[in-house]
Scaffold this active site. Sequence first.
Site, PDB file in Angstrom:
ATOM      1  N   ARG A  46     120.804   5.882  -5.416  1.00 21.32           N
ATOM      2  CA  ARG A  46     119.273   6.959  -6.141  1.00 21.32           C
ATOM      3  C   ARG A  46     119.032   5.572  -7.290  1.00 21.32           C
ATOM      4  O   ARG A  46     117.479   5.844  -7.280  1.00 21.32           O
ATOM      5  CB  ARG A  46     119.906   7.997  -7.093  1.00 21.32           C
ATOM      6  CG  ARG A  46     119.901   9.146  -6.952  1.00 21.32           C
ATOM      7  CD  ARG A  46     121.038  10.226  -7.711  1.00 21.32           C
ATOM      8  NE  ARG A  46     120.417  10.302  -8.282  1.00 21.32           N
ATOM      9  CZ  ARG A  46     119.529  11.070  -9.271  1.00 21.32           C
ATOM     10  NH1 ARG A  46     119.889  12.151  -8.718  1.00 21.32           N
ATOM     11  NH2 ARG A  46     119.262  11.430 -10.653  1.00 21.32           N
ATOM     12  N   ARG A  57     104.562   1.915  -7.353  1.00 19.25           N
ATOM     13  CA  ARG A  57     102.965   1.909  -8.603  1.00 19.25           C
ATOM     14  C   ARG A  57     103.030  -0.100  -8.495  1.00 19.25           C
ATOM     15  O   ARG A  57     102.010  -0.758  -8.880  1.00 19.25           O
ATOM     16  CB  ARG A  57     103.650   2.064  -9.368  1.00 19.25           C
ATOM     17  CG  ARG A  57     102.944   2.508 -11.090  1.00 19.25           C
ATOM     18  CD  ARG A  57     101.775   2.635 -10.233  1.00 19.25           C
ATOM     19  NE  ARG A  57     102.278   4.533 -10.352  1.00 19.25           N
ATOM     20  CZ  ARG A  57     101.627   5.654  -9.029  1.00 19.25           C
ATOM     21  NH1 ARG A  57     101.296   4.937  -8.543  1.00 19.25           N
ATOM     22  NH2 ARG A  57     101.981   6.322  -9.534  1.00 19.25           N
ATOM     23  N   HIS A  60     100.407  -0.860  -5.785  1.00 17.10           N
ATOM     24  CA  HIS A  60      99.017   0.031  -6.551  1.00 17.10           C
ATOM     25  C   HIS A  60      98.154  -1.409  -7.181  1.00 17.10           C
ATOM     26  O   HIS A  60      97.086  -1.061  -7.339  1.00 17.10           O
ATOM     27  CB  HIS A  60      99.173   0.990  -7.212  1.00 17.10           C
ATOM     28  CG  HIS A  60      99.525   2.518  -6.003  1.00 17.10           C
ATOM     29  ND1 HIS A  60     100.269   3.263  -6.493  1.00 17.10           N
ATOM     30  CD2 HIS A  60      99.090   2.216  -4.363  1.00 17.10           C
ATOM     31  CE1 HIS A  60     100.605   4.123  -5.384  1.00 17.10           C
ATOM     32  NE2 HIS A  60      99.662   3.178  -4.112  1.00 17.10           N
ATOM     33  N   SER A  88     125.996  -0.888 -12.895  1.00 16.07           N
ATOM     34  CA  SER A  88     127.453  -1.288 -13.560  1.00 16.07           C
ATOM     35  C   SER A  88     127.020  -3.151 -13.070  1.00 16.07           C
ATOM     36  O   SER A  88     127.924  -4.009 -13.811  1.00 16.07           O
ATOM     37  CB  SER A  88     127.960  -1.555 -12.580  1.00 16.07           C
ATOM     38  OG  SER A  88     128.244  -1.471 -11.231  1.00 16.07           O
ATOM     39  N   SER A 149     122.570   9.666 -13.199  1.00 18.93           N
ATOM     40  CA  SER A 149     121.144  10.208 -13.238  1.00 18.93           C
ATOM     41  C   SER A 149     120.293   9.190 -14.247  1.00 18.93           C
ATOM     42  O   SER A 149     119.430   9.595 -14.287  1.00 18.93           O
ATOM     43  CB  SER A 149     121.719  11.802 -13.654  1.00 18.93           C
ATOM     44  OG  SER A 149     121.748  12.275 -12.535  1.00 18.93           O
ATOM     45  N   GLU A 152     119.287   6.429 -13.609  1.00 22.30           N
ATOM     46  CA  GLU A 152     117.993   6.269 -12.154  1.00 22.30           C
ATOM     47  C   GLU A 152     116.779   6.893 -13.156  1.00 22.30           C
ATOM     48  O   GLU A 152     116.068   6.093 -12.991  1.00 22.30           O
ATOM     49  CB  GLU A 152     118.651   6.499 -11.334  1.00 22.30           C
ATOM     50  CG  GLU A 152     119.720   5.881 -10.316  1.00 22.30           C
ATOM     51  CD  GLU A 152     120.837   7.628 -10.450  1.00 22.30           C
ATOM     52  OE1 GLU A 152     120.680   8.730 -10.863  1.00 22.30           O
ATOM     53  OE2 GLU A 152     122.183   6.804 -10.501  1.00 22.30           O
ATOM     54  N   ASP A 160     107.725   2.321 -14.351  1.00 19.84           N
ATOM     55  CA  ASP A 160     105.759   3.135 -15.023  1.00 19.84           C
ATOM     56  C   ASP A 160     105.476   2.506 -16.107  1.00 19.84           C
ATOM     57  O   ASP A 160     104.234   2.449 -16.533  1.00 19.84           O
ATOM     58  CB  ASP A 160     105.606   5.097 -14.979  1.00 19.84           C
ATOM     59  CG  ASP A 160     106.087   5.037 -13.867  1.00 19.84           C
ATOM     60  OD1 ASP A 160     106.290   4.076 -12.342  1.00 19.84           O
ATOM     61  OD2 ASP A 160     106.159   6.393 -13.283  1.00 19.84           O
TER      62      ASP A 160
END
Length: 185
Positions: A46, A57, A60, A88, A149, A152, A160
């Site tokens: 992930r 991005r 772009h 980790s 989670s 990620e 962003d």
Amino acid sequence: MKFSEAQSLVVSEVSATLDAVSDDEVAALSRSIAEADRVFFVGVGRVLLALESVAKRLGHLGVDTVVVGQVTEPAITPADLLVVGSGSGESAIPLAIAAKAKSIGARVAHIGANPSSSMAAHADVFVRIPVQTKFSSGSEVSSVQPMTSLFEQCLLLLGDSVALALIDSQGIDLASLWQHHANLE
């Protein structure tokens, strides 16, 4: 648990984590990206999915980005930057690729949770996302979410945020970004 409760917990954790990320570390990463001829990205699972979004991005914005392992991957050079995502800092594939990039003379930026990881030996730049990983020290932001989670999610939003900061610092016109968007869709 209702969706509204779950999303509130997720957003709260992400906000607390990103509030704890160092502006100076992110500024060093942004400078490294801006100065590189090409920016390569490596991670697994992930984390790789989040990094692919970051690479897209930045592409772009006109940054020449490459995801390690793509069939069209060019050679890395001393003028390039390798961005490693590894919470980790102990993931075998990113460690081996970072060592190889350093041996060629490329700069390495590590985005992770553990500043004392094996990756530290290869990193010129380190951005700490202070969350629990499989090798937690107990000083990180805790999470009720499964596995890593939170790392990620924060990795994607950090990317962003870096892109937005580069847009601002380089005076990029948002409307001009569409020239770099895929057009075969």
